[in-house]
Design a protein around this motif. Structure first.
Motif, PDB file in Angstrom:
ATOM      1  N   LYS A 185      40.237 120.739  48.514  1.00  0.00           N
ATOM      2  CA  LYS A 185      40.310 120.525  47.280  1.00  0.00           C
ATOM      3  C   LYS A 185      41.945 120.665  46.912  1.00  0.00           C
ATOM      4  CE  LYS A 185      35.716 122.128  45.599  1.00  0.00           C
ATOM      5  NZ  LYS A 185      34.939 122.794  44.725  1.00  0.00           N
ATOM      6  N   VAL A 186      42.222 119.795  45.862  1.00  0.00           N
ATOM      7  CA  VAL A 186      43.632 119.537  45.332  1.00  0.00           C
ATOM      8  C   VAL A 186      43.605 119.689  43.775  1.00  0.00           C
ATOM      9  CG1 VAL A 186      44.470 118.114  47.600  1.00  0.00           C
ATOM     10  CG2 VAL A 186      43.611 117.176  45.181  1.00  0.00           C
ATOM     11  N   LYS A 187      44.626 119.952  43.452  1.00  0.00           N
ATOM     12  CA  LYS A 187      45.026 120.171  42.019  1.00  0.00           C
ATOM     13  C   LYS A 187      46.517 119.509  41.380  1.00  0.00           C
ATOM     14  CE  LYS A 187      46.704 124.888  42.278  1.00  0.00           C
ATOM     15  NZ  LYS A 187      46.354 126.306  41.766  1.00  0.00           N
ATOM     16  N   ASN A 188      46.948 119.377  40.346  1.00  0.00           N
ATOM     17  CA  ASN A 188      47.999 119.194  39.860  1.00  0.00           C
ATOM     18  C   ASN A 188      48.555 117.797  40.509  1.00  0.00           C
ATOM     19  OD1 ASN A 188      47.995 121.246  38.339  1.00  0.00           O
ATOM     20  ND2 ASN A 188      49.082 122.317  39.735  1.00  0.00           N
ATOM     21  N   ILE A 189      47.733 116.583  40.519  1.00  0.00           N
ATOM     22  CA  ILE A 189      48.024 115.479  41.112  1.00  0.00           C
ATOM     23  C   ILE A 189      48.934 114.548  40.217  1.00  0.00           C
ATOM     24  CG2 ILE A 189      47.023 113.095  41.783  1.00  0.00           C
ATOM     25  CD1 ILE A 189      44.176 114.586  41.824  1.00  0.00           C
ATOM     26  N   GLU A 190      49.913 114.249  40.942  1.00  0.00           N
ATOM     27  CA  GLU A 190      51.207 113.520  40.061  1.00  0.00           C
ATOM     28  C   GLU A 190      51.523 112.380  40.867  1.00  0.00           C
ATOM     29  OE1 GLU A 190      54.499 116.281  40.130  1.00  0.00           O
ATOM     30  OE2 GLU A 190      53.703 117.581  38.807  1.00  0.00           O
ATOM     31  N   TYR A 191      51.622 111.192  40.115  1.00  0.00           N
ATOM     32  CA  TYR A 191      52.168 109.974  40.695  1.00  0.00           C
ATOM     33  C   TYR A 191      53.429 110.048  40.952  1.00  0.00           C
ATOM     34  CZ  TYR A 191      53.447 105.035  40.825  1.00  0.00           C
ATOM     35  OH  TYR A 191      53.846 103.974  41.112  1.00  0.00           O
ATOM     36  N   VAL A 192      53.966 109.140  42.189  1.00  0.00           N
ATOM     37  CA  VAL A 192      55.360 109.266  42.624  1.00  0.00           C
ATOM     38  C   VAL A 192      55.928 107.784  42.803  1.00  0.00           C
ATOM     39  CG1 VAL A 192      56.889 109.949  44.410  1.00  0.00           C
ATOM     40  CG2 VAL A 192      54.893 111.448  43.897  1.00  0.00           C
ATOM     41  N   CYS A 193      55.138 106.802  43.334  1.00  0.00           N
ATOM     42  CA  CYS A 193      55.686 105.571  43.662  1.00  0.00           C
ATOM     43  C   CYS A 193      54.755 104.676  44.120  1.00  0.00           C
ATOM     44  CB  CYS A 193      57.030 105.673  44.644  1.00  0.00           C
ATOM     45  SG  CYS A 193      56.316 106.361  46.317  1.00  0.00           S
ATOM     46  N   SER A 194      54.774 103.414  44.228  1.00  0.00           N
ATOM     47  CA  SER A 194      54.087 102.553  44.692  1.00  0.00           C
ATOM     48  C   SER A 194      54.676 101.601  45.895  1.00  0.00           C
ATOM     49  CB  SER A 194      53.465 101.721  43.868  1.00  0.00           C
ATOM     50  OG  SER A 194      54.315 100.893  43.078  1.00  0.00           O
ATOM     51  N   GLN A 195      53.801 101.110  46.558  1.00  0.00           N
ATOM     52  CA  GLN A 195      54.271  99.994  47.584  1.00  0.00           C
ATOM     53  C   GLN A 195      53.084  98.894  48.084  1.00  0.00           C
ATOM     54  OE1 GLN A 195      55.220 101.443  51.850  1.00  0.00           O
ATOM     55  NE2 GLN A 195      57.251 100.612  51.308  1.00  0.00           N
ATOM     56  N   SER A 196      53.649  97.743  48.141  1.00  0.00           N
ATOM     57  CA  SER A 196      52.658  96.614  48.589  1.00  0.00           C
ATOM     58  C   SER A 196      52.608  96.774  50.077  1.00  0.00           C
ATOM     59  CB  SER A 196      53.349  95.300  48.267  1.00  0.00           C
ATOM     60  OG  SER A 196      52.233  94.457  48.509  1.00  0.00           O
ATOM     61  N   TRP A 197      51.579  96.923  50.842  1.00  0.00           N
ATOM     62  CA  TRP A 197      51.519  97.245  52.172  1.00  0.00           C
ATOM     63  C   TRP A 197      50.492  96.074  52.831  1.00  0.00           C
ATOM     64  CZ3 TRP A 197      54.183  99.743  55.493  1.00  0.00           C
ATOM     65  CH2 TRP A 197      53.508  99.990  56.512  1.00  0.00           C
ATOM     66  N   PRO A 198      51.215  95.323  53.623  1.00  0.00           N
ATOM     67  CA  PRO A 198      50.772  93.855  53.980  1.00  0.00           C
ATOM     68  C   PRO A 198      49.702  94.095  55.343  1.00  0.00           C
ATOM     69  CG  PRO A 198      53.149  94.202  54.984  1.00  0.00           C
ATOM     70  CD  PRO A 198      52.687  95.087  53.988  1.00  0.00           C
ATOM     71  N   PHE A 199      48.949  95.064  55.205  1.00  0.00           N
ATOM     72  CA  PHE A 199      48.179  95.245  56.513  1.00  0.00           C
ATOM     73  C   PHE A 199      46.805  95.376  56.123  1.00  0.00           C
ATOM     74  CE2 PHE A 199      52.573  96.840  57.804  1.00  0.00           C
ATOM     75  CZ  PHE A 199      52.674  95.796  58.887  1.00  0.00           C
ATOM     76  N   PRO A 200      45.885  94.351  55.625  1.00  0.00           N
ATOM     77  CA  PRO A 200      46.618  93.230  55.347  1.00  0.00           C
ATOM     78  C   PRO A 200      46.968  92.794  54.069  1.00  0.00           C
ATOM     79  CG  PRO A 200      44.179  93.010  55.350  1.00  0.00           C
ATOM     80  CD  PRO A 200      44.324  94.500  55.966  1.00  0.00           C
ATOM     81  N   HIS A 201      46.571  93.667  53.088  1.00  0.00           N
ATOM     82  CA  HIS A 201      46.702  93.251  51.800  1.00  0.00           C
ATOM     83  C   HIS A 201      46.553  94.572  50.635  1.00  0.00           C
ATOM     84  CE1 HIS A 201      42.325  92.812  51.814  1.00  0.00           C
ATOM     85  NE2 HIS A 201      42.588  91.737  52.571  1.00  0.00           N
ATOM     86  N   SER A 202      47.016  95.506  51.064  1.00  0.00           N
ATOM     87  CA  SER A 202      46.727  96.717  50.216  1.00  0.00           C
ATOM     88  C   SER A 202      47.982  96.929  49.177  1.00  0.00           C
ATOM     89  CB  SER A 202      46.862  97.885  51.436  1.00  0.00           C
ATOM     90  OG  SER A 202      45.782  98.067  52.298  1.00  0.00           O
ATOM     91  N   PHE A 203      47.460  97.682  48.188  1.00  0.00           N
ATOM     92  CA  PHE A 203      48.447  98.080  47.233  1.00  0.00           C
ATOM     93  C   PHE A 203      48.612  99.635  47.238  1.00  0.00           C
ATOM     94  CE2 PHE A 203      50.121  98.984  42.941  1.00  0.00           C
ATOM     95  CZ  PHE A 203      51.325  98.265  43.139  1.00  0.00           C
ATOM     96  N   MET A 204      49.487 100.297  47.777  1.00  0.00           N
ATOM     97  CA  MET A 204      49.583 101.651  47.920  1.00  0.00           C
ATOM     98  C   MET A 204      50.225 102.279  46.596  1.00  0.00           C
ATOM     99  SD  MET A 204      48.305 101.627  51.008  1.00  0.00           S
ATOM    100  CE  MET A 204      48.219 103.402  51.267  1.00  0.00           C
ATOM    101  N   LEU A 205      49.424 103.264  46.046  1.00  0.00           N
ATOM    102  CA  LEU A 205      49.548 104.119  44.726  1.00  0.00           C
ATOM    103  C   LEU A 205      49.828 105.653  45.546  1.00  0.00           C
ATOM    104  CD1 LEU A 205      47.066 102.771  42.331  1.00  0.00           C
ATOM    105  CD2 LEU A 205      49.493 102.263  42.310  1.00  0.00           C
ATOM    106  N   GLY A 206      51.184 106.082  45.353  1.00  0.00           N
ATOM    107  CA  GLY A 206      51.615 107.130  46.214  1.00  0.00           C
ATOM    108  C   GLY A 206      51.321 108.415  45.122  1.00  0.00           C
ATOM    109  N   PHE A 207      51.102 109.541  45.691  1.00  0.00           N
ATOM    110  CA  PHE A 207      50.887 110.851  44.849  1.00  0.00           C
ATOM    111  C   PHE A 207      51.435 112.040  45.664  1.00  0.00           C
ATOM    112  CE2 PHE A 207      47.783 107.665  42.968  1.00  0.00           C
ATOM    113  CZ  PHE A 207      48.117 108.178  41.568  1.00  0.00           C
TER     114      PHE A 207
END
Length: 255
Positions: A185-207
């Motif tokens: 289990k996790v807590k205190n989730i914080e957004y950091v950055c994003s990246q378009s990832w072409p394998f094949p069409h993912s949009f990554m939201l980094g936390f």
């Protein structure tokens, strides 16, 4: 990579193409002898324009085969270069995968105004596909949780990731994926950055997230092993162009 405005990416099938020198951007003049099926614009990157020419047949040109996309991405010099190449790869996959209308099965045609396809029969518009995903680095004091996936090369460890399900927030997806993959289990989730990832069409939201409770228990299917690692004993981790490495580097910087 040397981005030059108004250059063309070339593709045949689901692959970007390159020449014997692994060059993958071409001029208008170099397209004159090629049998081009369709041309369309990519979204502008830093106010610069790039295009894709889809070939009916690779045929009689300088091209030798499919571009090694991972290798090419690893050699990009900055975020603009990464974004342009990622966009090209994802649009090529979309173009090859969506030929017919999902409503009435009529063959789709390119939209005249947007980067989209339109059904001439029922008017349905089909835009390039994006699949939203989360990717998260879990921290516990001065250690981070890294895992070895069944898809990785031997010895490679990375952050946890997964697709966002219908109706789900990104934060809930972080909690669910971490619990499903390693039983924590996790807590205190914080957004950091994003990246378009072409394998094949993912949009990554980094936390980033903090450990809350539970013992690491890999699911045995997607995740084969996982553990807590300090900065001084990190295993083999992903290359710098990946969002997973960006999260790991952020952790290292702030320990």
């Amino acid at each position: 990579m040397g981005l030059q405005e108004n250059s063309y990416f070339l593709s045949a099938g689901e692959s970007l193409l390159c020449d014997q020198n692994e060059r993958f951007l071409f001029t208008e003049a170099e397209l004159e002898s090629l049998d081009v099926e369709v041309r369309f614009d990519l979204p502008e990157i830093s106010n610069k324009s790039y295009r894709i020419a889809v070939l009916k047949d690779k045929g009689k040109c300088l091209l030798l085969g499919a571009l090694d996309l991972r290798s090419a991405l690893s050699q990009t010099a900055n975020e603009d270069e990464f974004s342009v190449l990622s966009a090209a790869a994802q649009v090529v996959t979309w173009h090859a995968s969506f030929k017919f209308c999902p409503r009435c099965a009529t063959k789709l045609i390119m939209d005249e105004a947007d980067l989209a396809k339109v059904c001439p029969s029922c008017g349905h518009h089909q835009y390039p596909r994006l699949s939203p995903c989360i990717i998260v680095l879990v921290r516990k004091d001065d250690k981070c949780l890294l895992a070895h996936s069944s898809k990785f090369k031997s010895g490679r460890y990375s952050t946890l990731a997964g697709f966002i399900e219908a109706g789900e927030s990104a934060e809930h997806a972080v909690e669910r994926e971490v619990m499903e993959e390693v039983g924590v289990k996790v807590k205190n989730i914080e957004y950091v950055c994003s990246q378009s990832w072409p394998f094949p069409h993912s949009f990554m939201l980094g936390f980033m997230a903090e450990y809350s409770e539970g013992e690491i228990t890999p699911d045995g299917e997607e995740i084969l092993s996982a553990d807590w690692f300090s900065v001084d004993d990190l295993p083999t981790i992903p290359p710098k162009f990946t969002i997973s490495r960006q999260l790991i580097d952020e952790f290292i910087k702030n320990v």
